[in-house]
Motif scaffolding. Structure first.
Motif, short mmCIF file in Angstrom:
data_model
loop_
_atom_site.label_atom_id
_atom_site.label_comp_id
_atom_site.label_asym_id
_atom_site.label_seq_id
_atom_site.Cartn_x
_atom_site.Cartn_y
_atom_site.Cartn_z
N VAL A 92 0.86 -1.18 0.00
CA VAL A 92 0.00 0.00 0.00
C VAL A 92 0.90 1.23 0.00
N ARG A 93 0.69 2.10 -0.98
CA ARG A 93 1.52 3.31 -1.14
C ARG A 93 0.69 4.56 -0.88
N PRO A 94 0.63 4.98 0.37
CA PRO A 94 -0.14 6.19 0.69
C PRO A 94 0.70 7.44 0.45
N PRO A 95 0.05 8.60 0.41
CA PRO A 95 0.79 9.86 0.38
C PRO A 95 1.22 10.22 1.80
N LYS A 96 1.51 11.48 2.03
CA LYS A 96 1.82 11.96 3.38
C LYS A 96 0.66 11.60 4.31
N LEU A 97 1.00 11.11 5.50
CA LEU A 97 -0.02 10.67 6.44
C LEU A 97 -0.44 11.79 7.38
N ALA A 153 -10.99 9.02 9.85
CA ALA A 153 -11.24 8.35 8.57
C ALA A 153 -12.43 9.02 7.89
N THR A 154 -12.30 9.26 6.59
CA THR A 154 -13.38 9.85 5.82
C THR A 154 -13.98 8.85 4.83
N GLY A 155 -13.18 7.85 4.46
CA GLY A 155 -13.63 6.91 3.44
C GLY A 155 -13.60 7.51 2.05
N ARG A 156 -13.13 8.73 1.94
CA ARG A 156 -13.09 9.41 0.64
C ARG A 156 -11.64 9.45 0.14
N PHE A 157 -11.29 8.44 -0.59
CA PHE A 157 -9.96 8.40 -1.20
C PHE A 157 -10.04 7.49 -2.42
N ARG A 158 -9.06 7.64 -3.28
CA ARG A 158 -8.99 6.83 -4.48
C ARG A 158 -7.88 5.81 -4.32
N HIS A 159 -8.02 4.69 -5.00
CA HIS A 159 -6.97 3.68 -4.98
C HIS A 159 -6.83 3.08 -6.36
N GLY A 160 -5.62 2.68 -6.68
CA GLY A 160 -5.36 2.07 -7.98
C GLY A 160 -3.95 2.35 -8.44
N GLY A 181 -1.61 4.18 -11.47
CA GLY A 181 -1.68 5.24 -12.47
C GLY A 181 -2.56 6.41 -12.07
N ILE A 182 -3.01 6.46 -10.82
CA ILE A 182 -3.78 7.62 -10.39
C ILE A 182 -2.83 8.75 -10.05
N ARG A 183 -3.28 9.97 -10.24
CA ARG A 183 -2.42 11.13 -10.01
C ARG A 183 -2.97 11.98 -8.87
N ALA A 184 -2.04 12.60 -8.17
CA ALA A 184 -2.42 13.50 -7.07
C ALA A 184 -3.09 14.74 -7.63
N ARG A 185 -4.05 15.23 -6.89
CA ARG A 185 -4.77 16.45 -7.28
C ARG A 185 -4.18 17.69 -6.65
N LEU A 191 -2.75 5.03 -2.86
CA LEU A 191 -3.91 5.66 -2.22
C LEU A 191 -3.73 7.16 -2.31
N LEU A 192 -4.78 7.86 -2.71
CA LEU A 192 -4.73 9.32 -2.79
C LEU A 192 -6.08 9.91 -2.42
N PRO A 193 -6.07 11.08 -1.78
CA PRO A 193 -7.34 11.73 -1.46
C PRO A 193 -8.05 12.21 -2.74
#
Length: 85
Positions: free
Chosen positions: A29-34, A39-46, A48-52, A83-85
């Motif tokens: 699992v590769r999260p961004p800065k913690l 928990a919000t449950g609002r994040f993307r996973h996959g 090739g996804i890019r940070a916003r 994982l990215l918000p």
């Protein structure tokens, strides 16, 4: 940045290579800065996804919930996932 962090990047790649070659069932699992928020449950996973944003932050609680879900979900079995918000 890879030039500045070349040793850290090389170590990271070596660790992931060892895990991939282990023969075990694994998910990286590769999260961004913690962050410490709830928990919000609002994040993307996959892949090739890019940070916003320039420095995305995700709550540790969201990372933990996603990681625990991987115990019963095989979608990312033997894969690395961002994982990215």
């Amino acid at each position: 940045m890879p030039l500045v962090l070349r040793h850290q990047v090389a170590d990271h790649e070596a660790k992931e290579r060892l895990i991939a070659q282990s023969g075990l069932n694994w998910t990286i699992v590769r999260p961004p800065k913690l962050g410490n928020g709830r928990a919000t449950g609002r994040f993307r996973h996959g892949n090739g996804i890019r940070a916003r944003s320039l420095l995305p932050t995700l709550a540790r609680a969201d990372v933990a919930a996603f990681t625990l879900d991987q115990l019963s979900d095989t979608a990312y079995s033997r894969k690395a996932v961002a994982l990215l918000p």
